[in-house]
Design a protein around this motif. Sequence first.
Motif, mmCIF file in Angstrom:
data_model
loop_
_atom_site.group_PDB
_atom_site.id
_atom_site.type_symbol
_atom_site.label_atom_id
_atom_site.label_comp_id
_atom_site.label_asym_id
_atom_site.label_seq_id
_atom_site.Cartn_x
_atom_site.Cartn_y
_atom_site.Cartn_z
ATOM 1 N N GLU A 73 0.828 -1.194 0.000
ATOM 2 C CA GLU A 73 0.000 0.000 0.000
ATOM 3 C C GLU A 73 0.871 1.256 0.000
ATOM 4 O OE1 GLU A 73 -2.730 -0.133 3.210
ATOM 5 O OE2 GLU A 73 -3.810 -1.899 2.462
ATOM 6 N N GLY A 74 0.194 2.387 -0.165
ATOM 7 C CA GLY A 74 0.921 3.647 -0.177
ATOM 8 C C GLY A 74 0.771 4.393 -1.484
ATOM 9 N N ASN A 75 -0.223 4.020 -2.303
ATOM 10 C CA ASN A 75 -0.428 4.692 -3.577
ATOM 11 C C ASN A 75 -1.022 6.082 -3.362
ATOM 12 O OD1 ASN A 75 0.414 2.259 -4.557
ATOM 13 N ND2 ASN A 75 -1.612 1.575 -5.174
ATOM 14 N N LEU A 76 -0.437 7.063 -4.026
ATOM 15 C CA LEU A 76 -0.837 8.453 -3.839
ATOM 16 C C LEU A 76 -1.037 9.136 -5.190
ATOM 17 C CD1 LEU A 76 1.795 9.450 -1.115
ATOM 18 C CD2 LEU A 76 -0.601 8.850 -0.704
ATOM 19 N N THR A 77 -1.896 10.156 -5.201
ATOM 20 C CA THR A 77 -2.053 11.035 -6.352
ATOM 21 C C THR A 77 -1.879 12.468 -5.874
ATOM 22 O OG1 THR A 77 -3.573 9.545 -7.516
ATOM 23 C CG2 THR A 77 -3.589 11.859 -8.170
ATOM 24 N N PHE A 90 -4.119 12.935 -2.727
ATOM 25 C CA PHE A 90 -5.161 11.924 -2.568
ATOM 26 C C PHE A 90 -4.514 10.599 -2.195
ATOM 27 C CE2 PHE A 90 -6.701 15.141 -5.452
ATOM 28 C CZ PHE A 90 -8.011 15.353 -5.044
ATOM 29 N N ASN A 91 -4.951 10.035 -1.085
ATOM 30 C CA ASN A 91 -4.472 8.724 -0.650
ATOM 31 C C ASN A 91 -5.403 7.672 -1.227
ATOM 32 O OD1 ASN A 91 -3.719 6.374 0.698
ATOM 33 N ND2 ASN A 91 -3.179 7.482 2.575
ATOM 34 N N GLU A 92 -4.856 6.797 -2.072
ATOM 35 C CA GLU A 92 -5.675 5.831 -2.800
ATOM 36 C C GLU A 92 -5.867 4.528 -2.028
ATOM 37 O OE1 GLU A 92 -7.074 6.883 -5.368
ATOM 38 O OE2 GLU A 92 -5.857 8.620 -5.961
ATOM 39 N N TYR A 98 -8.179 12.685 1.363
ATOM 40 C CA TYR A 98 -7.408 13.698 0.656
ATOM 41 C C TYR A 98 -6.966 14.772 1.632
ATOM 42 C CZ TYR A 98 -11.241 17.154 0.628
ATOM 43 O OH TYR A 98 -12.208 18.061 0.998
ATOM 44 N N SER A 99 -5.876 15.435 1.287
ATOM 45 C CA SER A 99 -5.357 16.554 2.072
ATOM 46 C C SER A 99 -5.206 17.744 1.143
ATOM 47 C CB SER A 99 -4.003 16.209 2.697
ATOM 48 O OG SER A 99 -4.100 15.068 3.528
#
Length: 209
Positions: A73-77, A90-92, A98-99
Amino acid sequence: MKKKILIIIGIILLVVAIIVLVRFCIYMDLDKKYDEMNARNNYYYYSETEGTIMNYWKKDNIHKVTVKNVKGEGNLTFWKNGDTNEYYMFNEAKNKTYSKYTGNNGMMVENLPLTGYNVSSENRIGINLMFAINPLCTISNGKYENKDCYILGYLEEGSTKEWIEKETGLPLYMEFGNGMYRKIQYSFGNTTDEDVKMPNIEDYALNEN
């Protein structure tokens, strides 16, 4: 005899000066070409290491980055509109969050990949001259995926070697001393509005932390 020695020393110094000048011009030229490519307003690149895959899109002043952890895990946009200064992460993960950031806070990438030899314009001449003079800094010719490259490195165990495309000044492959690597592919002029579209914020919960 003394005159011959002075001539030999003079020839050696001339050869060294020519070598330093050639190396200096290579460093300067690569930096200039990198700046020209980075100034474009439409590009995409794909970056891969052993553990991470990154996609980066830029169209005009909108930037979008996806980072995927290959091993878990740890996928981010990341998404940023430079005109409005809107900046989101955005934490996927399963519980999507989202932050929202302001200014330069966060982890947003806003340029093409840099190498250890990229120098900012205000310091370029002096630092590139130091690279050129330093006998431990190495420059050789090579190819990566049939593209002509300079291979930049350092004569020290465990140091990084970088394959920099001669035509663009962009890094194509990096080989790190710990056995890790990074390979990068580029595309220019093909990024669309859909590519840089911000994720639907309604699909995420606001991270209050």
